[in-house]
Design a protein around this motif. Sequence first.
Motif, mmCIF file in Angstrom:
data_model
loop_
_atom_site.group_PDB
_atom_site.id
_atom_site.type_symbol
_atom_site.label_atom_id
_atom_site.label_comp_id
_atom_site.label_asym_id
_atom_site.label_seq_id
_atom_site.Cartn_x
_atom_site.Cartn_y
_atom_site.Cartn_z
ATOM 1 N N GLU A 179 0.810 -1.219 0.000
ATOM 2 C CA GLU A 179 0.000 0.000 0.000
ATOM 3 C C GLU A 179 0.844 1.270 0.000
ATOM 4 O OE1 GLU A 179 -3.113 -0.105 2.951
ATOM 5 O OE2 GLU A 179 -3.564 -2.225 2.515
ATOM 6 N N SER A 180 2.134 1.139 0.300
ATOM 7 C CA SER A 180 3.011 2.312 0.236
ATOM 8 C C SER A 180 3.346 2.687 -1.207
ATOM 9 C CB SER A 180 4.312 2.038 0.992
ATOM 10 O OG SER A 180 5.130 1.135 0.270
ATOM 11 N N LYS A 181 3.234 1.726 -2.109
ATOM 12 C CA LYS A 181 3.512 1.915 -3.545
ATOM 13 C C LYS A 181 4.964 2.337 -3.803
ATOM 14 C CE LYS A 181 -1.291 3.146 -4.484
ATOM 15 N NZ LYS A 181 -2.239 4.161 -5.021
ATOM 16 N N ARG A 182 5.862 1.942 -2.892
ATOM 17 C CA ARG A 182 7.279 2.275 -3.073
ATOM 18 C C ARG A 182 8.150 1.014 -3.165
ATOM 19 N NH1 ARG A 182 8.599 7.484 -1.124
ATOM 20 N NH2 ARG A 182 10.691 7.045 -1.952
ATOM 21 N N LEU A 183 7.511 -0.149 -3.176
ATOM 22 C CA LEU A 183 8.250 -1.399 -3.130
ATOM 23 C C LEU A 183 9.167 -1.599 -4.335
ATOM 24 C CD1 LEU A 183 8.710 -3.917 -1.449
ATOM 25 C CD2 LEU A 183 6.756 -4.997 -2.577
#
Length: 409
Positions: free
Chosen positions: A229-233
Motif C-alpha cells: 500500500e506504500s507503492k514504493r516497493l
Amino acid sequence: MANESYEDFANALQKEIADEEGIKFGIIEKHTFANIVVKEDGEYKYLEQEASEDIWNHLKEKGYIDDKGKITDQLKQDLKEKKVDLPEKYKKAEDQIIATIDKIAGSYSIKNADTRTKVNLNKKRFLSPEFKKLWDRIKYKTTFSVEFDTEELIKECSKEIMTNLKVDKAKLVYTKAEIDINAGGTTAEESDRQAVVIDDAGYSLPDIITYLQNETDLTRKTIARILVESKRLNEFKSNPQKFMDEVSQIIQRKMRHFIVDGIKYNKLGEDEYYAQKLFENEELQGYLTKMIKSEKSLYEYVVYDSDVEAEFAQKFERNQSVKVYTKLPKWFKIETPLGSYNPDWAVLVEKNGEEKLYFVVETKGNIIAEELRLREIAKIACGHKHFEALDTDVRFEEHDHFETFIENV
C-alpha cells in the motif's frame, strides 16, 4: 541555547543506552585487537585472538584496565600524555592499538578519586511523616496492556513510507588520500572523492518480510500490506539494505505512537510496591564536584547528573513551599513497552500553609517534544498513564525550569 551541557546530555544518553541495551562503554575486550592489520615480511596479516589476549593481559598488568576490562584513569592519563606502555613485540602495530584504545576510552576526563564519597541518609527526613505520605502515594507498581487498531497502523505506515521514504540507489564511493609521514606520526588528508551509482548490482534480494518482522514483531501479513500500500516497493531492488532500514525506522516510529495511545496501566495491588526501606539498603556515592548540600532531601547531599538537576535541587532547598523531596533512585522503575523508565523527582509542596500537594517531576533541558528523542517522549507519556492508574492524588508533571513548576502548583 541548551539548558544542559552537551557533555551532560551525552553522558546521560550513554548511560541510558548502557542500562537498556547492555552495551559496554569504556570496556576493552580480549578480542578487541584481533582484527588489527600489520605488515610482516611484505604481507598484511591480522594480529588475531592470541595476540589480542596477550595485549589485554599486558594492559591489565600495567593497571590500565581492571579484571573486567574497564579502562582506568591511569590509562586515560597516559593516553593524554602520549606515553602508553605497550609490549615491544607489537611495536609495528602500536599506532593502531593506541588508536583503538583511544576510541574506546572516549573523553580523557579524569575524576579525582579522593573527591568520591559516600552520601548518608538523612534519617530525620527519611522517617518524617511528610515523606511517608509522599512515598505512600507513589510506591505502587503497575502492569500494562497494549491495544491498537492494526488497520489504522497499516494506513499510517504506508502513507509515511509513500510520502517521506528517501532511498537513493546504491553507490560505490572511491576516495584518495595523501599520506604524510614525519617524526610526529602519520597523517592522511583526503584529496579526492568520487561516487559511481550502481544501476544493476546483480545480487540476490534479501527476504524483506522476515527482516522487518524481526525488527518490528508485526505479522508477515501486516508487513506485506504496508509495503504494497506504500507503492514504493519497486525501489527496494535499487538499494535493498537502505530500503529495509528506512522502512523499519518509519514503522517503529509509528508503532511508538500507537503503543502509547493504546496502552493501559493497572495497579497490581496493595501488596505490590517499592518498600521505603530500600533506601536504607542502597549505598549512594558521588563526587563532591557533583553534589549539593541538602536539608530537605532524603540524603545529606543531592548527587546530580546535569546542570538542570542542579538548578532544581538548589531551588527545592530555598523554596519555603517545598517541605521534602528526593531524587528518585535507579531502582524506582516504571515498566513500559519501550524499556523501563525512571522519573527524576518526588516532591511534597505545601500550598498556603495548609494544602499538601504530591508531585513526581520529570526535568529535562528542554521538554518541547521536538527536542526530545522519540523513545523518551513515549516513556514519559507512559509515566503519565502509570500515575493516573495509581489514583493516589499524585501529580506527574514535566518542567524544564523550577519556576514553571512552582508557579503552577
